[in-house]
Design a protein around this motif. Structure first.
Motif, PDB file in Angstrom:
ATOM      1  N   ALA A  74      -4.084   9.505   9.057  1.00 53.43           N
ATOM      2  CA  ALA A  74      -2.756   9.264   8.521  1.00 53.43           C
ATOM      3  C   ALA A  74      -1.747   9.685   9.581  1.00 53.43           C
ATOM      4  CB  ALA A  74      -2.557  10.064   7.240  1.00 53.43           C
TER       5      ALA A  74
ATOM      6  N   GLU B 104       1.033   4.118  -2.869  1.00 56.19           N
ATOM      7  CA  GLU B 104       0.644   5.481  -2.535  1.00 56.19           C
ATOM      8  C   GLU B 104       1.685   6.510  -2.973  1.00 56.19           C
ATOM      9  OE1 GLU B 104      -2.164   6.953  -1.038  1.00 56.19           O
ATOM     10  OE2 GLU B 104      -3.081   5.020  -1.534  1.00 56.19           O
ATOM     11  N   THR B 105       2.889   6.055  -3.217  1.00 57.47           N
ATOM     12  CA  THR B 105       3.917   6.989  -3.671  1.00 57.47           C
ATOM     13  C   THR B 105       3.814   7.237  -5.170  1.00 57.47           C
ATOM     14  OG1 THR B 105       5.498   5.228  -4.085  1.00 57.47           O
ATOM     15  CG2 THR B 105       5.505   6.217  -1.879  1.00 57.47           C
TER      16      THR B 105
ATOM     17  N   TYR C  96      -8.635   0.028  -1.866  1.00 56.49           N
ATOM     18  CA  TYR C  96      -7.888  -1.210  -1.694  1.00 56.49           C
ATOM     19  C   TYR C  96      -8.794  -2.290  -1.112  1.00 56.49           C
ATOM     20  CZ  TYR C  96      -3.672   1.702  -2.066  1.00 56.49           C
ATOM     21  OH  TYR C  96      -2.701   2.551  -2.505  1.00 56.49           O
TER      22      TYR C  96
ATOM     23  N   ALA D 210      -3.376   4.393   3.295  1.00 63.06           N
ATOM     24  CA  ALA D 210      -3.996   4.616   1.991  1.00 63.06           C
ATOM     25  C   ALA D 210      -4.746   5.943   1.950  1.00 63.06           C
ATOM     26  CB  ALA D 210      -4.948   3.477   1.670  1.00 63.06           C
ATOM     27  N   SER D 211      -4.706   6.591   0.816  1.00 64.80           N
ATOM     28  CA  SER D 211      -5.503   7.814   0.661  1.00 64.80           C
ATOM     29  C   SER D 211      -6.972   7.493   0.401  1.00 64.80           C
ATOM     30  CB  SER D 211      -4.925   8.667  -0.475  1.00 64.80           C
ATOM     31  OG  SER D 211      -4.706   7.878  -1.619  1.00 64.80           O
TER      32      SER D 211
ATOM     33  N   ASP E 274      -7.574   3.978  -6.215  1.00 68.50           N
ATOM     34  CA  ASP E 274      -8.613   4.761  -5.542  1.00 68.50           C
ATOM     35  C   ASP E 274      -9.083   4.069  -4.274  1.00 68.50           C
ATOM     36  OD1 ASP E 274      -9.118   6.971  -7.562  1.00 68.50           O
ATOM     37  OD2 ASP E 274      -9.175   5.165  -8.801  1.00 68.50           O
TER      38      ASP E 274
ATOM     39  N   VAL F 257       0.845  -1.205   0.000  1.00 71.11           N
ATOM     40  CA  VAL F 257       0.000   0.000   0.000  1.00 71.11           C
ATOM     41  C   VAL F 257       0.878   1.253   0.000  1.00 71.11           C
ATOM     42  CG1 VAL F 257      -1.685   1.343   1.319  1.00 71.11           C
ATOM     43  CG2 VAL F 257      -1.951  -1.142   1.126  1.00 71.11           C
ATOM     44  N   GLN F 258       1.886   1.241   0.852  1.00 70.90           N
ATOM     45  CA  GLN F 258       2.760   2.421   0.929  1.00 70.90           C
ATOM     46  C   GLN F 258       3.475   2.660  -0.403  1.00 70.90           C
ATOM     47  OE1 GLN F 258       4.844   1.212   4.546  1.00 70.90           O
ATOM     48  NE2 GLN F 258       3.774   2.798   5.729  1.00 70.90           N
TER      49      GLN F 258
ATOM     50  N   ARG G 159      -2.231   6.149  -8.489  1.00 70.93           N
ATOM     51  CA  ARG G 159      -2.544   5.561  -7.190  1.00 70.93           C
ATOM     52  C   ARG G 159      -3.893   4.868  -7.248  1.00 70.93           C
ATOM     53  NH1 ARG G 159      -1.302  10.288  -2.948  1.00 70.93           N
ATOM     54  NH2 ARG G 159      -2.994  11.154  -4.179  1.00 70.93           N
TER      55      ARG G 159
END
Lengths: 243, 243, 243, 243, 243, 243
Positions: C231, C65-66, C76, C93-94, C74, C61-62, C72
């Motif tokens: 976050a 996200e980069t 997960y 996650a965003s 939308d 995930v990290q 990225r």
């Protein structure tokens, strides 16, 4: 005092039998009035039937409440396992309302540590589960079911005794049950012989509810009007429905 | 796919607004059909109203199910907080049925550890409690209420925003809530501004239910017919009721 | 929209199969991207494996996200029964994150009053119990297990059908189950034949989670940042670990 | 006997302080060995940190288990509120493993009818809720939080005493709490002065866990290998990770 | 330190055996003093016996508390499954009080995900259920019973081993139990052979309680005096009872 | 029918007042007999007092049961909030036994969705919590306490009315309570004025228990002898105690 026993289905034979069975549970001087709805379903075998049963029960309560004060029932019992329509009846009635399921469960809890509901047919198990959970008794109750329709008891229930004895024995052996709750109105004939066969108390909900209703009246207690079950004064009659 | 959104009350303005609000939650190609009952009550403010609402919703489902296969809805959403009539609709419908309350609660549980339902009026708190308990989420949910009737949102809900912001702030501060569930159909206009004001997600149940119904259809899942919600084939129509 | 399906183990065949199985549950226009971790364990059979699986899932995930905003995901889905790593993924996650277990359970609750999870191997029963209890569904769910390792389904699961049919029949008979939840990723092939054999719905969690994630996106809902899953801006990277 | 106290974060000052604090709780002849992971995060402030903390704790247990029998710890304490990594450590360790949270809660239940956890920071409240629910103590426990990061106690916690006294007084007044559980490792300095200020017992989890671990050893009890926490013999090492 | 193990019944052979069994659980330097009441019942087989057992236990605690400070026990263990008299003993004692049941259950929860109590006779199942529910562990515990009176273990319990092995095997197979709690004082002889036969840990409550009491003393923790278990200073001695 | 109301304390004024208060709840023809123990404590303010109260109540039941069949009570009510001694009385009595707490709670559940117990003094809150949990009603009940000893109501309770009104108003406002349960025997004078002041029903447990006991008798129901509360035929009298 006058307690109306509302049978949410239209089968008057069933009304007669539940009233007869509950008579001995009533206080001296309490009059039990059996009410069979003018409209509705002949037996409550499903959630669809429950919707009709709730509407029938509510309509009868509303009709009775329009009577002269001296003619209105002082309290109501809703005689359908699952307590369909009880919350609405609480709002509509001037006196207290007791469901046969909540009464049966709370009664059984006074005489048995663990107990088992034997309901019928299996598809109505959810109705029992629902009331058990509303009261919070799931740690002490198991719900079992016999595969017969409610309509099978229209003319009496003694022919089901062997099935109830078998299921009751399983309850005592496997659920550590110490009492049985009959999970349907119209099973009152089973109380004596089933109790004898099992050596355990058998609770019949309409009788239990009559005793509870009588007790509320004696204590001067009625439905709280603080919030949930306040009389909905502003509620207009439903449109386009002749009730 | 076609999803019927059943508004259990007779206020067609409310039907229109819930359908409009849920449109963006539906899948491309899914048609949302708002259904306003022919008979019933103009808003559901009490348990009495719930009985009528359940009957209205059920009647509409049964009517729609008699349509030609190509015209029948593929799924149903019941758009009343408290999910009145959902179990009966499950039995009557050939496709899956989702209540807005169960959908809202399960959705909030995906995005917030603890959350608060803000319902209205206070006397309907029991309807929220009931669904919370059916799902078992009481350890994560608090139910709060605003003292306005459901009918107050007939022509929109934005005028209630200040009340919801106040109650929402109390929820975040005192309940450790991290999201808000709107406890009434017809509040969809509040989602954006309330979420902005609180800095927390706001869940609207009809949208959530549409998304869930669409998802069930995509997975080919429908109501289990094993027992509880099997179609009650033998259930005769209620006597003496023209529905 | 793009939904990343994170398989927390390193077996890419399993990733491929869960993505394939979930495709029909996704909305038109939603792209499913299967992610197999670069590092980790080949299957998650224990709590030790869960620790590695959570780390693997989080790392992926990290990493995702980069990516550039347009690249990225939308949302997960974490494709491991037990939802290992889901809370951490929510923080990283965003977009929203859905676990296959929570999705499967909440989905089953929409179509069945009571249902049974059939997981494997028996030692992972605690993972199911844990999610059941996080949701509060223990009054409606039984957890059963089949004595096969997760690795047994690396190349498909149809050979396990007889075992699942046997256990499923016991669930219907003894648990009053009305639906089955498959308690492991990689069992999607069983959905059709098991459902046919039992005459009951069978819920596959990755598909359920994809549908839920798609629904959250359509509603514009994401993980609450109020507290629990905010976050962790100040959280430094772990020392001495190259991830 | 030798009990390893695993600090799942990499801050050795915190390891030293928790070991020092727990010394008086250990039996005579029991050696406490503080373990600071070689890799990981400096403090556990989030679920992301928990994933790293679990991996760190597990890696240390696995490393210690490869020692000669006489050098292996006889038991383990995991010194992080939330008990991250405890299930995996149970599988990896030859001796019993006790989490500081489960120990603190079960200890408090012996001396107080109701009690309150004061954790920090607020976003970690879920970790407390999770263990409370795993044990089932939610009817006796309230979880409160102070808005300070775990890292604030790296060099001691006495500066937080006024905040804990304030929150503790609220707990006694509003929660009917009769004892306080410190919801974070590294707060042992608060035990005496907070207890004095409140006139109520204050439970520190690492000490409680050491006492429990010592007790398990004295009884000859270890983790059950029947199923859930059996040693996963066949579990291959994670690929591509040097641990 | 001195821990008094109060046997609430008058059978000194049972006192001797529980003290002997618990000795290895005590810390070095802790003296265990077995107390057999001067008055009471020879074994606790019923709720009537529990009333007498509570009175006996309380009387002994009160008698011991009148000793010179150096002679008073530092802590107490109540050695009767069901923890009869524990709350009263908490009020009467200057030091902490641990019931064998609460200790056994909390100990088992450290080493097994799910576990089963095997108590005797069946009519005492409620005593186990009661403590399970006080702790909230019902989601992890099943209570089974063997049909032997408590008095059957007056002279040892090894003759019951086959019955416990049979019931224990059912627990592992049918309850998913991973450990066994012996549901009666006086069964300590069974720990080793039953554990060997089942391949699962067996928890004996008096030993567990001694370890917990010792741990509380080492932590300087005693019963909270904030409210529930405060010493009832104003409580006059019961009238007309020579205790 | 004859119902014995056992006051577990020795204050005959309190016995007289609870009998007087419950008279109107009894059926016509039911004789209420107030029983004040020969030995015991003057009021039950603690768990120590509860032990004595249980012993006193049990001794009185056993004494009454030795009467000629025509003189034995048909049922018993235990008039102490917390229901001390009820399980033992169930075993000793030939007829049913009802505790005032269980009766009050089950009665309140018939007339209010949520309700609050107001008990006294605060240290007895655990007694209320205990019965709430035995019934499982914790999702609908809050327990509050007033800081007065039970002995304060020896000569009447009207002087406490302002305190109960204040606490009752907080219950309605903060707990969403819709009814109040008086958490102590001897408060019957408050029922009318408190109910008037709050506009909500007020439940007095001794009256509720009399109504329940009368109802059980009318239904022919008694304590189950299947297991938990079977008469302990073989139980010898306690040694060395003159009762």
């Amino acid at each position: 005092m006058r307690i109306a026993i509302i049978n949410p289905n239209t089968t008057s034979a069933m009304t007669a039998s539940v009233v007869a069975a509950a008579t001995s549970a009533a206080r001296e001087g309490t009059e039990l009035v059996g009410i069979t709805p003018a409209h509705g379903v002949p037996s409550i075998e499903s959630h669809i039937d429950e919707v009709h049963g709730a509407a029938s029960a509510l309509a009868e309560v509303q009709r009775l409440e329009t009577g002269a004060p001296g003619e209105r029932p002082d309290a109501y019992v809703i005689a359908c396992f699952g307590d369909t329509g009880v919350p609405a009846a609480r709002e509509a009635a001037s006196g207290p309302v007791v469901g046969m399921t909540e009464a049966a469960l709370s009664t059984a809890a006074l005489i048995a540590h663990r107990f088992t509901v034997i309901t019928m047919p299996p598809r109505t198990r959810e109705m029992s589960d629902r009331v058990v959970r509303t009261l919070g008794l799931e740690h002490r109750v198991v719900v079992r079911a016999i595969d017969e329709p409610v309509s099978a008891v229209e003319d009496g229930s003694l022919h089901l005794l062997p099935l109830f004895i078998d299921e009751g024995r399983r309850a005592l052996a496997d659920d550590a049950a110490e009492a049985i709750v009959l999970g349907c109105a119209g099973l009152a004939e089973l109380v004596g012989p089933l109790s004898d066969a099992l050596g355990a108390p058998v609770v019949e909900g309409v009788s239990a509810a009559v005793a509870f209703a009588d007790g509320l009246l004696a204590q001067g207690l009625g439905t709280s009007r603080v919030s949930t079950w306040a009389a909905p004064s502003a509620s207009p009659a439903p449109e386009g429905v002749a009730e």
